[in-house]
Write a protein that holds these residues in place. Structure first.
Motif, PDB file in Angstrom:
ATOM      1  N   LEU A 197      42.990  41.749  30.470  1.00 28.70           N
ATOM      2  CA  LEU A 197      43.471  40.543  29.796  1.00 28.70           C
ATOM      3  C   LEU A 197      44.939  40.283  30.080  1.00 28.70           C
ATOM      4  O   LEU A 197      45.371  39.132  30.119  1.00 28.70           O
ATOM      5  N   ARG A 198      45.722  41.326  30.272  1.00 27.17           N
ATOM      6  CA  ARG A 198      47.167  41.182  30.410  1.00 27.17           C
ATOM      7  C   ARG A 198      47.665  41.315  31.854  1.00 27.17           C
ATOM      8  O   ARG A 198      48.768  40.882  32.163  1.00 27.17           O
ATOM      9  N   ALA A 199      46.876  41.913  32.716  1.00 24.16           N
ATOM     10  CA  ALA A 199      47.308  42.122  34.104  1.00 24.16           C
ATOM     11  C   ALA A 199      47.247  40.810  34.886  1.00 24.16           C
ATOM     12  O   ALA A 199      46.417  39.947  34.598  1.00 24.16           O
ATOM     13  N   PRO A 200      48.128  40.667  35.880  1.00 26.05           N
ATOM     14  CA  PRO A 200      48.009  39.505  36.767  1.00 26.05           C
ATOM     15  C   PRO A 200      46.628  39.495  37.431  1.00 26.05           C
ATOM     16  O   PRO A 200      46.041  40.557  37.675  1.00 26.05           O
ATOM     17  N   LYS A 201      46.119  38.304  37.704  1.00 28.26           N
ATOM     18  CA  LYS A 201      44.763  38.173  38.262  1.00 28.26           C
ATOM     19  C   LYS A 201      44.538  39.025  39.504  1.00 28.26           C
ATOM     20  O   LYS A 201      43.521  39.695  39.628  1.00 28.26           O
ATOM     21  N   ARG A 202      45.495  38.994  40.428  1.00 22.68           N
ATOM     22  CA  ARG A 202      45.304  39.742  41.685  1.00 22.68           C
ATOM     23  C   ARG A 202      45.217  41.244  41.412  1.00 22.68           C
ATOM     24  O   ARG A 202      44.398  41.935  42.007  1.00 22.68           O
ATOM     25  N   LEU A 203      46.041  41.734  40.514  1.00 20.96           N
ATOM     26  CA  LEU A 203      46.000  43.152  40.180  1.00 20.96           C
ATOM     27  C   LEU A 203      44.688  43.499  39.477  1.00 20.96           C
ATOM     28  O   LEU A 203      44.074  44.520  39.762  1.00 20.96           O
ATOM     29  N   SER A 204      44.240  42.642  38.592  1.00 18.12           N
ATOM     30  CA  SER A 204      42.981  42.836  37.901  1.00 18.12           C
ATOM     31  C   SER A 204      41.808  42.859  38.873  1.00 18.12           C
ATOM     32  O   SER A 204      40.902  43.683  38.747  1.00 18.12           O
ATOM     33  N   THR A 205      41.836  41.985  39.847  1.00 15.42           N
ATOM     34  CA  THR A 205      40.796  41.946  40.876  1.00 15.42           C
ATOM     35  C   THR A 205      40.772  43.244  41.673  1.00 15.42           C
ATOM     36  O   THR A 205      39.704  43.759  41.992  1.00 15.42           O
ATOM     37  N   ASP A 206      41.958  43.793  41.957  1.00 15.32           N
ATOM     38  CA  ASP A 206      42.035  45.059  42.690  1.00 15.32           C
ATOM     39  C   ASP A 206      41.344  46.188  41.919  1.00 15.32           C
ATOM     40  O   ASP A 206      40.674  47.020  42.513  1.00 15.32           O
ATOM     41  N   LEU A 207      41.488  46.200  40.598  1.00 13.17           N
ATOM     42  CA  LEU A 207      40.847  47.237  39.792  1.00 13.17           C
ATOM     43  C   LEU A 207      39.341  47.106  39.856  1.00 13.17           C
ATOM     44  O   LEU A 207      38.621  48.089  39.936  1.00 13.17           O
ATOM     45  N   ASP A 208      38.838  45.876  39.845  1.00 18.40           N
ATOM     46  CA  ASP A 208      37.403  45.654  39.847  1.00 18.40           C
ATOM     47  C   ASP A 208      36.755  45.946  41.195  1.00 18.40           C
ATOM     48  O   ASP A 208      35.560  46.171  41.255  1.00 18.40           O
ATOM     49  N   ASP A 209      37.548  45.947  42.264  1.00 22.93           N
ATOM     50  CA  ASP A 209      36.987  46.202  43.610  1.00 22.93           C
ATOM     51  C   ASP A 209      36.685  47.636  43.857  1.00 22.93           C
ATOM     52  O   ASP A 209      36.727  48.569  43.498  1.00 22.93           O
TER      53      ASP A 209
END
Length: 112
Positions: free
Chosen positions: A100-112
Motif C-alpha cells: 500500500l505504501r511502496a512506490p508502484k514499481r517497487l511493489s511490482t518488483d516484490l510481486d515478480d
C-alpha cells in the motif's frame, strides 16, 4: 504468537525497508512512508489497510485478531494483536501494508 522481534525480522526483509522510531516505538518505512508501527503497549501492530470498509470487515470477521481505537476512527488503519496471529499471517499482513505504501514499481518488483 508473534513477537516484536518477529515483526522486525519480517518487515526488514521487505525491499527498501528501514526502521525508525514513531511516537517512541519501532516503526517500519518504505522509501520514507510508514507501513507498520508497534503500538506503545508492545502487544499490537498498527497497519494501514486498503480502505475504511476493509478495516471494518477485518474487525467484524475476526475481532480477536483485529481492532481499533477511537484515535483511528475514520482512518484505514487497523490494530493487529500479536497474540492472535502466527508468523505466516503476520508476513502476509506486513507485505500487504508494505504494498500500500511502496512506490508502484517497487511493489511490482516484490510481486515478480
Amino acid at each position: 504468537m508473534v513477537t516484536e522481534q518477529d515483526v522486525r525480522r519480517i518487515a526488514l526483509a521487505l525491499p527498501e525497508t528501514a526502521e525508525k522510531s514513531m511516537y517512541g516505538t519501532p516503526a517500519f518505512y518504505v522509501r520514507g512512508k510508514w507501513f507498520a508501527r508497534v503500538k506503545e503497549e508492545g502487544d499490537r501492530l498498527v497497519l494501514p489497510v486498503g480502505s475504511v470498509e476493509e478495516k471494518a470487515e477485518l474487525i467484524a470477521a475476526e475481532p480477536a485478531k483485529f481492532g481499533t481505537t477511537p484515535h483511528y476512527d475514520g482512518h484505514a488503519i487497523v490494530l493487529v494483536r500479536f497474540a492472535a496471529v502466527d508468523t505466516a499471517e503476520m508476513s502476509e499482513l506486513l507485505a500487504d501494508a508494505w504494498r500500500l505504501r511502496a512506490p508502484k514499481r517497487l511493489s511490482t518488483d516484490l510481486d515478480d
